[in-house]
Scaffold this motif. Structure first.
Motif, short mmCIF file in Angstrom:
data_model
loop_
_atom_site.label_atom_id
_atom_site.label_comp_id
_atom_site.label_asym_id
_atom_site.label_seq_id
_atom_site.Cartn_x
_atom_site.Cartn_y
_atom_site.Cartn_z
N UNK A 101 3.91 2.20 8.33
CA UNK A 101 2.96 3.22 8.78
C UNK A 101 1.82 3.45 7.80
N UNK A 102 0.98 4.44 8.17
CA UNK A 102 -0.14 4.83 7.31
C UNK A 102 0.32 5.32 5.94
N UNK A 103 -0.58 5.23 4.96
CA UNK A 103 -0.42 5.87 3.65
C UNK A 103 -1.73 6.60 3.34
N UNK A 104 -1.68 7.56 2.45
CA UNK A 104 -2.88 8.31 2.10
C UNK A 104 -3.92 7.37 1.48
N UNK A 105 -5.16 7.52 1.95
CA UNK A 105 -6.24 6.70 1.41
C UNK A 105 -6.76 7.31 0.11
N UNK A 106 -6.94 6.46 -0.90
CA UNK A 106 -7.46 6.89 -2.19
C UNK A 106 -8.91 6.44 -2.30
N UNK A 107 -9.84 7.39 -2.20
CA UNK A 107 -11.26 7.04 -2.19
C UNK A 107 -11.76 6.49 -3.51
N UNK A 108 -11.06 6.80 -4.59
CA UNK A 108 -11.51 6.32 -5.90
C UNK A 108 -10.98 4.93 -6.23
N UNK A 109 -10.03 4.47 -5.45
CA UNK A 109 -9.45 3.15 -5.72
C UNK A 109 -10.13 2.10 -4.86
N UNK A 127 -10.00 -0.93 -2.26
CA UNK A 127 -9.15 -1.53 -1.24
C UNK A 127 -8.22 -0.56 -0.55
N UNK A 128 -7.41 -1.09 0.32
CA UNK A 128 -6.50 -0.31 1.14
C UNK A 128 -5.08 -0.41 0.62
N UNK A 129 -4.25 0.52 1.06
CA UNK A 129 -2.83 0.44 0.76
C UNK A 129 -2.21 -0.78 1.44
N UNK A 130 -1.21 -1.32 0.81
CA UNK A 130 -0.54 -2.50 1.34
C UNK A 130 0.54 -2.10 2.34
#
Length: 297
Positions: A51-59, A61-64
């Motif tokens: 499922x989804x994970x929280x998006x980190x705007x400072x990082x 790319x996307x969560x795996x």
């Protein structure tokens, strides 16, 4: 002398006959994307995604995420055949095709179609209760409680996320009669034109299609030694509420041939009619919530 392949000649006619007369035909047309792994095995897809994970705007790319794709193999087991030898004096040689068509039609109506329905519904019960350890309802149905039982099964499906559109209620004529008499049901009665005819049939309930099935085709178990007869331990299936997407049913092979006299050394001067069907039905493990049923206690 010749061999006539009536499986090819009657394919379209038989398809129409099954659509019109077979009660389980919708199940045999579900999940068209499922393919055969080999000659005897159907592979049922099982896909799992994370499922989804929280998006980190400072990082960057996307969560795996992950996706797994495996297969649940199911082997077809219901392989049926019959061979009938007929004396040439019993067949009108000037109208051979019609004679065979009559034989074929009688066999389909009295044996093949009822047997396929009986196998489909009994196998569905076996899959549901034995293979996937689900509990079928055994409440004795009456006009006073049938809507309550139906609503409970519908609510359980809704809670499991089963699609609302496309559900089917397979039921015996006795249960369909109870639905017509059910407490709290509202029914519109239409009078056709000037004929004065009144149609009191209940075709659907809460947008669920109702299919009336002869009670002889809705038993929990059958003896298929010679045709099909209810097993000594068989119980009556009162109704099955199902979304066809939870089932894979396939008729993989159909063979219908007529051998004229002299083409089969075993039967000398006789015509020989052969018919074989190879099919099976399976309930999908991850969609078992799309099936509910009520069975004799």
């Amino acid at each position: 002398m010749a061999v006539y392949s009536y499986a090819e000649q009657f394919t379209r006619i038989l398809a129409q006959k099954y659509a019109a007369e077979s009660k389980s035909d919708a199940l045999f047309n579900s999940n068209p994307g499922v393919v055969f792994l080999n000659a005897q095995t159907i592979k049922l897809p099982r896909i799992t995604v994370s499922g989804y994970k929280d998006h980190n705007r400072s990082a960057m790319g996307f969560n795996t995420g992950t996706v797994t794709n495996d297969w649940e193999p199911k082997k077809l087991a219901f392989d049926r055949d019959i061979e009938i030898a007929m004396d040439p004096m019993d067949i009108d040689e000037t109208n051979l095709a019609v004679s065979v068509a009559n034989i074929q039609n009688t066999f389909e109506e009295e044996q093949a179609i009822p047997e396929r329905d009986a196998y489909a519904f009994s196998k569905l019960h076996t899959e549901y209760v034995t293979n996937y350890k689900q509990t079928a309802g055994t409440t004795a149905l009456t006009a006073a409680n049938i809507l309550e039982q139906f609503d409970a099964d519908m609510a359980a499906m809704d809670d499991a996320g089963v699609p609302e559109e496309g559900r089917i209620l397979y039921c015996t004529p006795a249960v369909r009669k109870l639905l017509k008499e059910a407490d709290g049901i509202q029914r519109q009665i239409s009078v056709s034109g000037g004929s004065g005819s009144i149609n009191r049939k209940v075709h659907s309930l809460d947008d669920v299609e109702i299919v009336s099935v002869p009670s002889a085709r809705m038993k929990t178990a059958y003896d298929f030694t010679d045709g099909f007869t209810p097993a000594s331990t068989a119980k009556q299936i009162n109704y099955i509420l199902i979304h066809p997407s939870c089932v894979v049913a396939r008729q993989k092979y159909s063979y219908i041939k007529l051998f004229t006299p002299g083409t089969d050394s075993r039967t000398a001067d006789k015509y020989v009619y052969q018919n074989r069907r190879y099919l099976d039905l399976f309930l999908l493990e991850r969609k078992v919530d799309g099936c509910k049923m009520n069975v004799e206690a």
